[in-house]
Scaffold this motif. Structure first.
Motif, mmCIF file in Angstrom:
data_model
loop_
_atom_site.group_PDB
_atom_site.id
_atom_site.type_symbol
_atom_site.label_atom_id
_atom_site.label_comp_id
_atom_site.label_asym_id
_atom_site.label_seq_id
_atom_site.Cartn_x
_atom_site.Cartn_y
_atom_site.Cartn_z
ATOM 1 N N ASP A 183 0.809 -1.213 0.000
ATOM 2 C CA ASP A 183 0.000 0.000 0.000
ATOM 3 C C ASP A 183 0.848 1.271 0.000
ATOM 4 O OD1 ASP A 183 -2.193 -1.684 0.077
ATOM 5 O OD2 ASP A 183 -2.595 -1.363 2.217
ATOM 6 N N ALA A 184 2.071 1.173 0.521
ATOM 7 C CA ALA A 184 2.933 2.353 0.641
ATOM 8 C C ALA A 184 3.607 2.746 -0.670
ATOM 9 C CB ALA A 184 4.001 2.114 1.713
ATOM 10 N N ALA A 185 3.453 1.930 -1.698
ATOM 11 C CA ALA A 185 4.078 2.222 -2.992
ATOM 12 C C ALA A 185 5.562 2.562 -2.811
ATOM 13 C CB ALA A 185 3.343 3.345 -3.706
ATOM 14 N N LEU A 186 6.289 1.607 -2.253
ATOM 15 C CA LEU A 186 7.721 1.799 -1.993
ATOM 16 C C LEU A 186 8.492 1.964 -3.291
ATOM 17 C CD1 LEU A 186 8.109 -0.930 0.758
ATOM 18 C CD2 LEU A 186 8.148 1.550 1.086
ATOM 19 N N PRO A 187 9.642 2.653 -3.227
ATOM 20 C CA PRO A 187 10.458 2.853 -4.431
ATOM 21 C C PRO A 187 11.328 1.626 -4.740
ATOM 22 C CG PRO A 187 11.489 3.939 -2.579
ATOM 23 C CD PRO A 187 10.195 3.373 -2.076
ATOM 24 N N CYS A 188 10.686 0.474 -4.786
ATOM 25 C CA CYS A 188 11.372 -0.777 -5.100
ATOM 26 C C CYS A 188 10.323 -1.750 -5.617
ATOM 27 C CB CYS A 188 12.078 -1.346 -3.866
ATOM 28 S SG CYS A 188 10.973 -1.672 -2.474
ATOM 29 N N ARG A 189 10.794 -2.847 -6.126
ATOM 30 C CA ARG A 189 9.884 -3.871 -6.637
ATOM 31 C C ARG A 189 9.970 -5.088 -5.731
ATOM 32 N NH1 ARG A 189 8.354 -6.091 -12.228
ATOM 33 N NH2 ARG A 189 7.998 -8.268 -11.734
ATOM 34 N N LEU B 128 5.766 2.860 10.339
ATOM 35 C CA LEU B 128 7.215 2.928 10.543
ATOM 36 C C LEU B 128 8.000 2.098 9.531
ATOM 37 C CD1 LEU B 128 9.533 3.995 12.339
ATOM 38 C CD2 LEU B 128 9.240 1.927 13.754
ATOM 39 N N TYR B 129 7.579 0.881 9.263
ATOM 40 C CA TYR B 129 8.371 0.000 8.392
ATOM 41 C C TYR B 129 8.555 0.597 6.988
ATOM 42 C CZ TYR B 129 10.484 -4.678 7.758
ATOM 43 O OH TYR B 129 11.343 -5.729 7.571
ATOM 44 N N PRO B 130 7.494 1.040 6.319
ATOM 45 C CA PRO B 130 7.707 1.662 5.004
ATOM 46 C C PRO B 130 8.598 2.908 5.070
ATOM 47 C CG PRO B 130 5.413 1.031 5.237
ATOM 48 C CD PRO B 130 6.048 0.849 6.583
ATOM 49 N N GLN B 131 8.488 3.698 6.146
ATOM 50 C CA GLN B 131 9.357 4.889 6.294
ATOM 51 C C GLN B 131 10.822 4.470 6.346
ATOM 52 O OE1 GLN B 131 8.288 6.956 9.875
ATOM 53 N NE2 GLN B 131 6.591 8.053 8.921
ATOM 54 N N VAL B 132 11.120 3.462 7.152
ATOM 55 C CA VAL B 132 12.502 2.997 7.306
ATOM 56 C C VAL B 132 13.017 2.421 5.988
ATOM 57 C CG1 VAL B 132 13.968 1.278 8.447
ATOM 58 C CG2 VAL B 132 12.343 2.630 9.789
ATOM 59 N N ILE B 133 12.192 1.627 5.328
ATOM 60 C CA ILE B 133 12.604 1.030 4.052
ATOM 61 C C ILE B 133 12.940 2.118 3.051
ATOM 62 C CG2 ILE B 133 11.778 -0.288 2.065
ATOM 63 C CD1 ILE B 133 10.213 -2.043 4.152
ATOM 64 N N ARG B 134 12.092 3.140 2.952
ATOM 65 C CA ARG B 134 12.363 4.243 2.016
ATOM 66 C C ARG B 134 13.730 4.867 2.293
ATOM 67 N NH1 ARG B 134 6.880 5.371 2.415
ATOM 68 N NH2 ARG B 134 5.881 5.225 0.398
ATOM 69 N N LYS B 135 14.045 5.135 3.562
ATOM 70 C CA LYS B 135 15.323 5.752 3.916
ATOM 71 C C LYS B 135 16.503 4.844 3.588
ATOM 72 C CE LYS B 135 13.564 8.723 7.571
ATOM 73 N NZ LYS B 135 13.441 8.926 9.023
ATOM 74 N N LEU B 136 16.350 3.544 3.826
ATOM 75 C CA LEU B 136 17.453 2.622 3.599
ATOM 76 C C LEU B 136 17.799 2.442 2.123
ATOM 77 C CD1 LEU B 136 16.894 -0.338 6.076
ATOM 78 C CD2 LEU B 136 18.788 1.267 6.044
ATOM 79 N N ILE B 137 16.792 2.425 1.279
ATOM 80 C CA ILE B 137 17.045 2.057 -0.122
ATOM 81 C C ILE B 137 17.119 3.235 -1.069
ATOM 82 C CG2 ILE B 137 16.057 -0.232 0.203
ATOM 83 C CD1 ILE B 137 13.568 0.727 -1.276
ATOM 84 N N LYS B 138 17.042 4.454 -0.541
ATOM 85 C CA LYS B 138 17.044 5.613 -1.443
ATOM 86 C C LYS B 138 18.385 5.798 -2.127
ATOM 87 C CE LYS B 138 18.154 8.874 2.172
ATOM 88 N NZ LYS B 138 17.934 10.086 2.803
#
Length: 185
Positions: free
Chosen positions: A22-28, A175-185
């Motif tokens: 749902d967070a539409a992360l910048p990854c696949r 929190l999890y999607p926020q952390v993932i976004r920061k880690l993989i940017k």
């Protein structure tokens, strides 16, 4: 630049997996790895056309054997990061060796307090006034890896396990999607 490919490991209902979708992360999300064939998370993945690799650990002669099979699945799909979301197994040396510093987990407590199973229940029964959510790197221990982020959640005198779990899940899903976004940017 090609899109970063990740895998999610889960064993249960998959609410954190759904939050990632749902967070539409910048990854696949290239693969869902599930050690409980037929778990609800598998349905969630199939609805979003995320490939699934289900396995039963008992079908393998050893932990090393099933972890090697997982690594082969991940490498075949060029997965660069692994996100654990309710994966109820300790990660062993085969996976750790292949994805060192590229595996993270979310845990429903303020680690190092209440590692392992039923962390919400442990905090509730201990009469704590506060618990929370931790995102951390995976190491060889149970919920012992370096902490990346934490968010506290108050435990109110009139809380039930259900009300506390609901608030914990709300924090996890943010929190999890926020952390993932920061880690993989």
């Amino acid at each position: 630049m090609s899109e970063l490919k990740v895998a999610v490991f889960a064993s249960g209902s998959g609410s954190n997996f759904q939050a990632m979708l749902d967070a539409a992360l910048p990854c696949r999300i290239e693969l869902l790895v599930c050690d409980k064939p037929g778990a609800k998370v598998v349905e969630r993945a199939k609805k979003k056309d995320v490939p699934v690799w289900e396995f039963s650990p008992q079908a393998f002669p050893s932990k090393e054997a099933y972890e090697q099979a997982i690594v082969e699945q991940l490498q075949e799909r060029k997965v660069e990061w692994i996100f654990l979301a309710g994966y109820m197994r300790l990660v062993g040396p085969v996976l750790l060796g292949a994805y060192a510093n590229r595996m993270i987990n979310i845990h429903p407590s303020l680690l190092p307090k209440f590692p392992g199973l039923d962390a919400i229940g442990q905090a509730f029964r201990a009469g704590e006034r506060e618990t929370g959510v931790t995102v951390h790197y995976i190491d060889e221990g149970m919920d012992t890896g370096p902490i990346i982020a934490q968010e506290s959640v108050d435990i109110y005198p009139n809380d039930t396990m259900e009300t506390l779990e609901t608030r914990i899940h709300q924090v996890e899903h943010m929190l999890y999607p926020q952390v993932i976004r920061k880690l993989i940017k």
